[in-house]
Motif scaffolding. Structure first.
Motif, PDB file in Angstrom:
ATOM      1  N   ALA A 157       3.736   6.032  20.021  1.00 30.60           N
ATOM      2  CA  ALA A 157       3.824   6.461  18.591  1.00 30.60           C
ATOM      3  C   ALA A 157       4.120   8.095  18.797  1.00 30.60           C
ATOM      4  CB  ALA A 157       2.809   6.045  17.544  1.00 30.60           C
ATOM      5  N   LEU A 158       3.010   8.581  19.871  1.00 29.75           N
ATOM      6  CA  LEU A 158       3.301  10.332  19.781  1.00 29.75           C
ATOM      7  C   LEU A 158       4.661  10.436  20.450  1.00 29.75           C
ATOM      8  CD1 LEU A 158       2.025  12.889  20.114  1.00 29.75           C
ATOM      9  CD2 LEU A 158       0.920  12.264  22.252  1.00 29.75           C
ATOM     10  N   THR A 159       5.009   9.763  21.431  1.00 28.83           N
ATOM     11  CA  THR A 159       6.312   9.799  21.925  1.00 28.83           C
ATOM     12  C   THR A 159       7.378   9.861  20.742  1.00 28.83           C
ATOM     13  OG1 THR A 159       5.590   8.770  23.976  1.00 28.83           O
ATOM     14  CG2 THR A 159       8.147   9.304  23.780  1.00 28.83           C
ATOM     15  N   GLY A 160       7.367   8.461  20.039  1.00 22.45           N
ATOM     16  CA  GLY A 160       8.612   8.775  18.791  1.00 22.45           C
ATOM     17  C   GLY A 160       8.296   9.714  17.974  1.00 22.45           C
ATOM     18  N   VAL A 161       7.182  10.198  17.625  1.00 23.35           N
ATOM     19  CA  VAL A 161       7.081  11.202  16.574  1.00 23.35           C
ATOM     20  C   VAL A 161       7.417  12.672  17.173  1.00 23.35           C
ATOM     21  CG1 VAL A 161       5.314  12.494  15.396  1.00 23.35           C
ATOM     22  CG2 VAL A 161       5.112  10.204  15.334  1.00 23.35           C
ATOM     23  N   THR A 162       7.452  12.620  18.441  1.00 21.55           N
ATOM     24  CA  THR A 162       7.743  14.241  19.025  1.00 21.55           C
ATOM     25  C   THR A 162       9.310  14.025  19.000  1.00 21.55           C
ATOM     26  OG1 THR A 162       5.683  14.131  20.192  1.00 21.55           O
ATOM     27  CG2 THR A 162       7.747  15.485  21.008  1.00 21.55           C
ATOM     28  N   ILE A 163       9.906  12.933  19.521  1.00 20.54           N
ATOM     29  CA  ILE A 163      11.554  12.924  19.455  1.00 20.54           C
ATOM     30  C   ILE A 163      12.014  13.291  17.936  1.00 20.54           C
ATOM     31  CG2 ILE A 163      13.179  11.311  20.018  1.00 20.54           C
ATOM     32  CD1 ILE A 163      11.478   9.860  22.296  1.00 20.54           C
TER      33      ILE A 163
ATOM     34  N   VAL B  68       6.762  21.604  22.743  1.00 24.80           N
ATOM     35  CA  VAL B  68       7.557  20.374  22.206  1.00 24.80           C
ATOM     36  C   VAL B  68       6.628  19.526  21.378  1.00 24.80           C
ATOM     37  CG1 VAL B  68       9.133  18.625  22.673  1.00 24.80           C
ATOM     38  CG2 VAL B  68       9.334  20.769  23.731  1.00 24.80           C
ATOM     39  N   ILE B  69       5.608  18.813  21.981  1.00 21.32           N
ATOM     40  CA  ILE B  69       4.523  18.151  21.437  1.00 21.32           C
ATOM     41  C   ILE B  69       3.434  19.279  20.876  1.00 21.32           C
ATOM     42  CG2 ILE B  69       2.979  16.349  22.019  1.00 21.32           C
ATOM     43  CD1 ILE B  69       4.042  16.141  24.542  1.00 21.32           C
ATOM     44  N   ARG B  70       3.488  18.575  19.583  1.00 23.46           N
ATOM     45  CA  ARG B  70       2.701  19.578  18.581  1.00 23.46           C
ATOM     46  C   ARG B  70       0.983  19.476  18.967  1.00 23.46           C
ATOM     47  NH1 ARG B  70       5.423  22.344  14.786  1.00 23.46           N
ATOM     48  NH2 ARG B  70       7.548  21.432  14.221  1.00 23.46           N
ATOM     49  N   PRO B  71       0.279  20.421  18.658  1.00 18.69           N
ATOM     50  CA  PRO B  71      -1.118  20.330  18.967  1.00 18.69           C
ATOM     51  C   PRO B  71      -1.717  19.369  18.236  1.00 18.69           C
ATOM     52  CG  PRO B  71      -0.497  22.656  18.160  1.00 18.69           C
ATOM     53  CD  PRO B  71       0.816  21.688  18.320  1.00 18.69           C
ATOM     54  N   LEU B  72      -1.573  19.333  16.997  1.00 16.75           N
ATOM     55  CA  LEU B  72      -1.978  18.314  15.987  1.00 16.75           C
ATOM     56  C   LEU B  72      -1.971  17.040  16.389  1.00 16.75           C
ATOM     57  CD1 LEU B  72      -3.727  17.875  13.561  1.00 16.75           C
ATOM     58  CD2 LEU B  72      -1.580  17.862  12.272  1.00 16.75           C
ATOM     59  N   SER B  73      -0.535  16.665  16.845  1.00 17.72           N
ATOM     60  CA  SER B  73      -0.200  15.420  17.196  1.00 17.72           C
ATOM     61  C   SER B  73      -0.984  15.124  18.506  1.00 17.72           C
ATOM     62  CB  SER B  73       1.326  15.204  17.605  1.00 17.72           C
ATOM     63  OG  SER B  73       1.986  15.405  16.267  1.00 17.72           O
TER      64      SER B  73
ATOM     65  N   PHE C 190       4.965   4.378  30.808  1.00 20.67           N
ATOM     66  CA  PHE C 190       6.465   4.880  30.278  1.00 20.67           C
ATOM     67  C   PHE C 190       6.467   5.811  29.273  1.00 20.67           C
ATOM     68  CE2 PHE C 190      10.763   4.420  28.116  1.00 20.67           C
ATOM     69  CZ  PHE C 190      11.576   4.315  29.364  1.00 20.67           C
ATOM     70  N   ALA C 191       5.429   5.723  28.383  1.00 19.37           N
ATOM     71  CA  ALA C 191       5.274   6.756  27.216  1.00 19.37           C
ATOM     72  C   ALA C 191       4.725   8.155  28.070  1.00 19.37           C
ATOM     73  CB  ALA C 191       4.341   6.081  26.264  1.00 19.37           C
ATOM     74  N   LEU C 192       3.889   7.871  28.759  1.00 19.60           N
ATOM     75  CA  LEU C 192       3.319   9.178  29.468  1.00 19.60           C
ATOM     76  C   LEU C 192       4.445  10.090  30.210  1.00 19.60           C
ATOM     77  CD1 LEU C 192      -0.105   7.979  30.742  1.00 19.60           C
ATOM     78  CD2 LEU C 192       0.629   9.054  28.476  1.00 19.60           C
ATOM     79  N   TRP C 193       5.296   9.133  31.005  1.00 19.65           N
ATOM     80  CA  TRP C 193       6.408   9.672  31.765  1.00 19.65           C
ATOM     81  C   TRP C 193       7.300  10.332  30.743  1.00 19.65           C
ATOM     82  CZ3 TRP C 193      11.558   8.248  30.282  1.00 19.65           C
ATOM     83  CH2 TRP C 193      12.424   8.611  31.333  1.00 19.65           C
ATOM     84  N   TRP C 194       7.698   9.848  29.716  1.00 17.66           N
ATOM     85  CA  TRP C 194       8.471  10.289  28.830  1.00 17.66           C
ATOM     86  C   TRP C 194       7.692  11.511  28.110  1.00 17.66           C
ATOM     87  CZ3 TRP C 194      11.841   6.546  25.478  1.00 17.66           C
ATOM     88  CH2 TRP C 194      12.888   7.065  24.636  1.00 17.66           C
ATOM     89  N   LEU C 195       6.779  11.578  27.708  1.00 18.45           N
ATOM     90  CA  LEU C 195       5.917  13.060  27.126  1.00 18.45           C
ATOM     91  C   LEU C 195       6.242  14.012  27.996  1.00 18.45           C
ATOM     92  CD1 LEU C 195       3.207  11.056  25.587  1.00 18.45           C
ATOM     93  CD2 LEU C 195       4.934  12.362  24.345  1.00 18.45           C
TER      94      LEU C 195
ATOM     95  N   ASP D 171      10.551  14.457  15.504  1.00 20.93           N
ATOM     96  CA  ASP D 171      10.449  15.776  15.104  1.00 20.93           C
ATOM     97  C   ASP D 171      11.274  17.042  15.691  1.00 20.93           C
ATOM     98  OD1 ASP D 171       8.774  18.039  14.037  1.00 20.93           O
ATOM     99  OD2 ASP D 171       7.907  18.329  15.924  1.00 20.93           O
ATOM    100  N   ARG D 172      11.353  16.982  17.127  1.00 20.99           N
ATOM    101  CA  ARG D 172      12.330  17.696  17.788  1.00 20.99           C
ATOM    102  C   ARG D 172      13.793  17.491  17.186  1.00 20.99           C
ATOM    103  NH1 ARG D 172       9.346  21.502  18.257  1.00 20.99           N
ATOM    104  NH2 ARG D 172      11.030  22.638  19.451  1.00 20.99           N
ATOM    105  N   ALA D 173      14.344  16.392  16.898  1.00 26.27           N
ATOM    106  CA  ALA D 173      15.692  16.200  16.596  1.00 26.27           C
ATOM    107  C   ALA D 173      15.721  16.787  15.043  1.00 26.27           C
ATOM    108  CB  ALA D 173      15.999  14.566  16.352  1.00 26.27           C
ATOM    109  N   ARG D 174      14.740  16.682  14.246  1.00 21.76           N
ATOM    110  CA  ARG D 174      14.889  17.302  13.153  1.00 21.76           C
ATOM    111  C   ARG D 174      14.893  18.825  13.072  1.00 21.76           C
ATOM    112  NH1 ARG D 174      10.115  15.475  11.040  1.00 21.76           N
ATOM    113  NH2 ARG D 174      11.188  13.506  10.326  1.00 21.76           N
ATOM    114  N   ILE D 175      14.006  19.533  13.855  1.00 20.25           N
ATOM    115  CA  ILE D 175      14.193  20.791  14.084  1.00 20.25           C
ATOM    116  C   ILE D 175      15.597  21.269  14.435  1.00 20.25           C
ATOM    117  CG2 ILE D 175      13.070  22.833  15.375  1.00 20.25           C
ATOM    118  CD1 ILE D 175      10.600  21.407  15.311  1.00 20.25           C
ATOM    119  N   ALA D 176      16.229  20.512  15.696  1.00 18.43           N
ATOM    120  CA  ALA D 176      17.470  20.906  16.220  1.00 18.43           C
ATOM    121  C   ALA D 176      18.524  20.743  14.953  1.00 18.43           C
ATOM    122  CB  ALA D 176      17.555  20.006  17.276  1.00 18.43           C
TER     123      ALA D 176
END
Length: 409
Positions: A387-393, A349-354, A261-266, A395-400
């Motif tokens: 966790a990667l999915t959650g951090v990305t979501i 959208v997904i940061r390279p460091l993450s 599910f997480a891989l699909w979301w990413l 992160d993008r919400a903060r930028i938006a």
């Protein structure tokens, strides 16, 4: 009445035969046709076969020997699907001849799928080559029709037809080569197949639709993920029959579902359609690179199936082998997901460091197997992906939120 892009409103009724001309690259509301969806379903059988054979090798403790046949067979599956997809994006008339030629290609997929077990068991690629030939006959016929009916891209279409035919002669000739030549002959012919579009489109690019292509790739990603779910379900069923409901079985099965599910979301966090529209020159890199995305997801399904069986005590494969059968595909998927989108978006959208941290953690988790066990390692991989999915979501919400104007906030 037509839309500004020239597409007719409502469903298209092309009749028995329609002239095959290039479709508009900015056609509004372009989506996959029912025929394309049906075509995809034939690949479910082929992917299930190749993933099952890889799972058997992993379960038998001989995963390394299965990698070569897996990569070669999956190439045939992926390349046949990809060729049809890009052709359809440019020339889908959906009339009777088009549908019948698609039917021929679907038949080739099923023949190829039937030949997967013999390819793994004894390196016999005869059935796979025949199935591949059937698919190519259908595709070449489509290109010949495009050359006849679309003069503006006649040279390009003929180049496709000639190039595919010449390489196909090579694939058939490969069956007569002596043992020990399978790998190098595959690499040469695969490179030749991959070069056909590069050569053909030098005389004029086909009118593929970026959002349609993005949707088609997304749908195929879902199909491969679905096969992974099915493979896990098979493992759970066999585990229940063998030892009943146990905590390791439940943990591994639940972790596998969360992971998928997480891989699909990413995957669907990246705006592929808009990116391809803005950067069409990177379409080859993006399209070809998805081989690793699709192959890693199918391999993950094989690893999850064996992990469930191992958790139920059905197989004696070392835990670390099973764990890496999950960790390596996940790491490849994460890295490729970033790499494919980096050139086509202003900012991934997904940061390279993450991605780097997540991939490293996934690959390190099996080393802790003596302490956390198989179920702990699988759970850990799932938690990293989640966790990667959650951090990305977040992160993008903060930028938006920062990019909002005072009037919008």
């Amino acid at each position: 009445m037509t839309t500004p892009s020239g597409s007719a409103r409502g469903p298209r009724f092309p009749g028995i035969r329609s002239r095959m001309t290039g479709r508009s690259t900015d056609e509004l509301h372009r989506v996959s046709s029912p025929l394309e969806l049906l075509f995809d379903l034939t690949f479910v059988v082929a992917i299930a076969q190749v993933a099952s054979q890889l799972a058997h090798r992993i379960a038998g403790g001989d995963a390394a020997s299965g990698i070569g046949p897996y990569c070669m067979v999956f190439f045939a599956i992926w390349w046949a699907w990809m060729n049809f997809t890009w052709f359809a994006s440019a020339y889908d008339t959906d009339d009777v001849p088009y549908r019948l030629l698609t039917l021929i290609q679907m038949g080739g997929v099923l023949v190829l799928a039937a030949g997967v077990p013999t390819a793994f068991a004894g390196g016999n690629f005869t059935a796979i080559t025949i199935g591949y030939l059937i698919m190519r006959v259908g595709l070449v016929s489509q290109w010949v029709r495009a050359a006849i009916e679309h003069p503006a891209r006649r040279t390009t279409a003929l180049r496709y037809a000639i190039g595919i035919s010449v390489v196909q002669v090579g694939w058939l000739s490969r069956l007569a080569l002596p043992p020990g030549t399978e790998v190098w002959s595959f690499l040469v012919l695969a490179a030749a197949d991959l070069s056909v579009p590069l050569w053909a489109e030098r005389t004029g690019t086909t009118t593929w639709h970026p959002h349609h292509i993005a949707e088609r790739y997304g749908l195929f990603t879902i199909i491969v993920l679905g096969e992974s779910v099915a493979a896990s379900a098979i493992g759970v069923q066999q585990g229940l029959d063998h030892s009943g409901l146990t905590l390791p079985l439940v943990t591994i099965a639940a972790s596998g579902l969360v992971l998928l599910f997480a891989l699909w979301w990413l995957y669907f966090l990246e705006p592929a359609g808009d990116a391809l529209e803005a950067h069409r020159r990177f379409s080859y890199f993006w399209g070809y690179g998805h081989y690793f995305v699709f192959a890693s997801l199918a391999a993950l399904g094989a690893g999850l199936e064996v992990a469930v069986e191992r958790g139920a005590g059905q197989v004696g494969t070392a835990d670390v082998v099973v764990e890496y059968a999950i960790a390596i595909p996940v790491a490849v998927y994460l890295v490729m997901l970033w790499a494919l989108h980096a050139p086509v978006v202003d900012e991934p959208v997904i940061r390279p460091l993450s991605i780097a941290v997540s991939a490293a953690l996934v690959l390190l988790l099996p080393l802790a197997s003596p302490v956390i066990g198989l179920e702990g390692a699988v759970l850990g991989v799932a938690l990293v992906a989640a966790a990667l999915t959650g951090v990305t979501i977040v992160d993008r919400a903060r930028i938006a939120s920062r990019e909002q104007t005072p009037e919008e906030s």
